[in-house]
Design a protein around this motif. Structure first.
Motif, PDB file in Angstrom:
ATOM      1  N   TRP A  27      44.622  -1.594   3.181  1.00  0.00           N
ATOM      2  CA  TRP A  27      45.060  -1.305   1.459  1.00  0.00           C
ATOM      3  C   TRP A  27      45.806   0.024   1.955  1.00  0.00           C
ATOM      4  O   TRP A  27      46.161   0.137   3.389  1.00  0.00           O
ATOM      5  CB  TRP A  27      43.969  -0.628   1.373  1.00  0.00           C
ATOM      6  N   ASP A  28      46.660   0.595   1.088  1.00  0.00           N
ATOM      7  CA  ASP A  28      48.183   1.373   0.883  1.00  0.00           C
ATOM      8  C   ASP A  28      47.208   2.898   1.164  1.00  0.00           C
ATOM      9  O   ASP A  28      47.182   2.979   0.098  1.00  0.00           O
ATOM     10  CB  ASP A  28      48.826   0.655   0.273  1.00  0.00           C
ATOM     11  N   ARG A  66      49.416   1.960   6.368  1.00  0.00           N
ATOM     12  CA  ARG A  66      48.772   0.349   5.839  1.00  0.00           C
ATOM     13  C   ARG A  66      47.005   0.820   6.787  1.00  0.00           C
ATOM     14  O   ARG A  66      47.148   1.453   7.730  1.00  0.00           O
ATOM     15  CB  ARG A  66      49.270  -0.036   5.893  1.00  0.00           C
ATOM     16  N   ASP A  73      47.548  -5.812   8.884  1.00  0.00           N
ATOM     17  CA  ASP A  73      47.023  -6.988   8.258  1.00  0.00           C
ATOM     18  C   ASP A  73      46.329  -8.293   8.591  1.00  0.00           C
ATOM     19  O   ASP A  73      45.252  -8.548   9.297  1.00  0.00           O
ATOM     20  CB  ASP A  73      48.018  -7.264   7.297  1.00  0.00           C
TER      21      ASP A  73
END
Length: 127
Positions: free
Chosen positions: A102-103, A109, A84
Motif C-alpha cells: 500500500w502507499d 510503498r 509489489d
C-alpha cells in the motif's frame, strides 16, 4: 563505530525458513549451513540473516524464543514495483503477506510479510 552486520531469527524448520528468505533475495552458501544454524546474505553482502533452530536458541537463552507481533527488520527496495513483486512472490509461494502493499502516508510503498516461524519483515520503497 558499530555497524549492523546481521539480523538473527529462529526457525521451526530451517529448510522452510531458508526457502522463505531466498524468496526475498538472500543467498545461502553451502558452507554457511549446519544442522542448527544457517547464514545468508543479500547480494552485495552488507547484511546477513542468521537463522537458528528453536532448540539452539533455547539452549543459549534458557527459555524458548517467541516471535513478536511487530517487524523485526525492514528491507528497502529500489522501487515501489519491487515491493509489489516481492510481496506477490511471497504470497504465490503460499507464505503469509500480513499487510498487502500500500502507499503509506509517509511517502513509501509498504508491505509486511511473515516468515514460517512468525517473524515479520517490512518491505518498502520511496514513492
Amino acid at each position: 563505530m558499530p555497524v549492523l552486520d546481521a539480523v538473527s531469527v529462529f526457525a521451526h524448520d530451517l529448510s522452510e525458513s531458508t526457502a522463505f528468505y531466498e524468496l526475498l533475495g538472500f543467498v545461502f552458501p553451502d558452507e554457511a549451513m549446519s544442522e542448527q544454524h544457517v547464514e545468508g546474505s543479500l547480494p552485495g553482502g552488507e547484511v546477513r540473516v542468521m537463522i537458528d533452530t528453536i532448540e539452539l536458541i533455547e539452549s543459549l537463552l534458557g527459555e524458548p524464543p517467541r516471535a513478536g507481533n511487530a517487524s523485526i527488520f525492514a528491507l528497502r527496495c529500489d522501487t515501489p514495483a519491487e515491493v509489489d513483486s516481492l510481496a506477490a512472490r511471497i504470497g504465490a509461494a503460499g507464505q503469509t503477506v500480513k499487510v498487502p502493499a500500500w502507499d503509506a502516508p509517509w511517502g513509501q510503498r509498504y508491505a509486511t510479510v511473515e516468515d514460517p516461524s512468525g517473524h515479520r519483515i517490512d518491505l518498502y520503497a520511496p514513492l
